[in-house]
Design an enzyme around this catalytic site. Sequence first.
Site, PDB file in Angstrom:
ATOM      1  N   LYS A  53      -1.205 -22.788  -5.371  1.00 17.63           N
ATOM      2  CA  LYS A  53      -0.128 -22.636  -4.380  1.00 17.63           C
ATOM      3  C   LYS A  53      -0.442 -23.464  -3.138  1.00 17.63           C
ATOM      4  O   LYS A  53       0.427 -24.160  -2.592  1.00 17.63           O
ATOM      5  CB  LYS A  53       0.053 -21.147  -4.015  1.00 17.63           C
ATOM      6  CG  LYS A  53       0.677 -20.336  -5.150  1.00 17.63           C
ATOM      7  CD  LYS A  53       0.605 -18.824  -4.911  1.00 17.63           C
ATOM      8  CE  LYS A  53       1.194 -18.080  -6.102  1.00 17.63           C
ATOM      9  NZ  LYS A  53       1.012 -16.618  -6.061  1.00 17.63           N
ATOM     10  N   GLN A  97      -1.402 -11.940  -2.410  1.00 17.06           N
ATOM     11  CA  GLN A  97      -1.542 -12.072  -3.853  1.00 17.06           C
ATOM     12  C   GLN A  97      -1.807 -10.705  -4.490  1.00 17.06           C
ATOM     13  O   GLN A  97      -2.657  -9.946  -4.025  1.00 17.06           O
ATOM     14  CB  GLN A  97      -2.690 -13.048  -4.176  1.00 17.06           C
ATOM     15  CG  GLN A  97      -2.827 -13.375  -5.652  1.00 17.06           C
ATOM     16  CD  GLN A  97      -1.667 -14.172  -6.230  1.00 17.06           C
ATOM     17  OE1 GLN A  97      -0.965 -14.877  -5.517  1.00 17.06           O
ATOM     18  NE2 GLN A  97      -1.451 -14.056  -7.527  1.00 17.06           N
ATOM     19  N   ASP A 120       7.777 -13.877  -1.181  1.00 16.42           N
ATOM     20  CA  ASP A 120       7.731 -13.278  -2.514  1.00 16.42           C
ATOM     21  C   ASP A 120       9.006 -12.497  -2.819  1.00 16.42           C
ATOM     22  O   ASP A 120       9.265 -12.170  -3.979  1.00 16.42           O
ATOM     23  CB  ASP A 120       6.553 -12.287  -2.600  1.00 16.42           C
ATOM     24  CG  ASP A 120       5.386 -12.826  -3.402  1.00 16.42           C
ATOM     25  OD1 ASP A 120       5.611 -13.651  -4.302  1.00 16.42           O
ATOM     26  OD2 ASP A 120       4.249 -12.405  -3.121  1.00 16.42           O
TER      27      ASP A 120
HETATM   28  N1  GUN Z   1       0.615 -11.881  -8.933  1.00 13.05           N
HETATM   29  C1  GUN Z   1       1.227 -12.281 -10.077  1.00 13.05           C
HETATM   30  N2  GUN Z   1       2.436 -12.812  -9.789  1.00 13.05           N
HETATM   31  C2  GUN Z   1       2.581 -12.747  -8.453  1.00 13.05           C
HETATM   32  C3  GUN Z   1       3.621 -13.145  -7.558  1.00 13.05           C
HETATM   33  O1  GUN Z   1       4.673 -13.661  -7.944  1.00 13.05           O
HETATM   34  N3  GUN Z   1       3.374 -12.903  -6.235  1.00 13.05           N
HETATM   35  C4  GUN Z   1       2.244 -12.313  -5.800  1.00 13.05           C
HETATM   36  N4  GUN Z   1       2.112 -12.101  -4.502  1.00 13.05           N
HETATM   37  N5  GUN Z   1       1.267 -11.937  -6.605  1.00 13.05           N
HETATM   38  C5  GUN Z   1       1.442 -12.155  -7.919  1.00 13.05           C
END
Ligand code: GUN
Length: 298
Positions: A53, A97, A120
């Site tokens: 990311k 995350q 998100d």
């Molecule tokens: N863990 C797995 N997928 C995601 C996501 O789309 N966002 C976040 N914050 N954590 C994740």
Amino acid sequence: MTRILDGRALAARVRARVAAEVAELRARTGRVPGLRVLLLGEHPASLAYVRTKERMAREVGIDGRVERLPSDTTEAALLARLAELDADPAVDGILVQLPLPAHIDTARVLAAIAPGKDVDGFHPLNAGRLAQLAGPPPEDLLVPCTPRGCLLLLEEALGSLEALRGRRALVLGRSTIVGRPMAALLLAHDATVTIAHSRTRELAAECRRAEILVAAVGRPELVRGDWIAPGAVVIDVGINRIPTTDGGSRLVGDVAFAEALGRAAAITPVPGGVGPMTVACLLDNTLRACRARLAGGR
Ligand code: GUN
């Protein structure tokens, strides 16, 4: 012939558009969108995801930074850090995350992220707006990245989102990250939506009725070839690492890909399908959040 939907290529197109729009925003306002990705602990897959990311953000001109916090960070300390990021005018997007360590209340943390910086789309306000949509999401609504990526792949497969109208769509999985927001998006585009999950009876028969099948359960190759209706469009969200006979491992989706070939009209591969789209949509959400804050004078 089954069409293989190239998520890498589509994601590259989305990122190229975001990069051009970030450059335009920077030239016009002097502002660069800022993204902070918080990772608690050492979860190896999560570490790989957050690094991707950060790298992809930088490639499109977004000021993306991972903040690593120890796994024993208290909930109070995490909430205090989120409050600081909320107050920081250089930060447009905040992502914590998941999964979080067990001593932290995930729902409380997600509710503490400012809705306008919630790239998100997991804050209850954003999730609630998505659940209440009566049509495609407006520009200012931050929609969860993986379902948005899936929707763009469906648009690619079907030629347009209007083609979803009236179609029988099955979402396999009811998570708040993928299944529920995916179902809400499909419903907002007038699909006839079923959500199936671990307690669903006659799962294979449910799948066989679907013209659109989105699999997001995290069970390697659960969906067999004969569960897929001939001509269906299949989006495979699963990323499962399984051991191989030579002592190594490989990634497979929630769908038995080789069996689906020749039956589905189109399918996403794993890897190279949904995964790259999730990151591209995160960057797009960060740009949108930045634009909305500039328009609102914040
Ligand atoms: N863990 C797995 N997928 C995601 C996501 O789309 N966002 C976040 N914050 N954590 C994740």
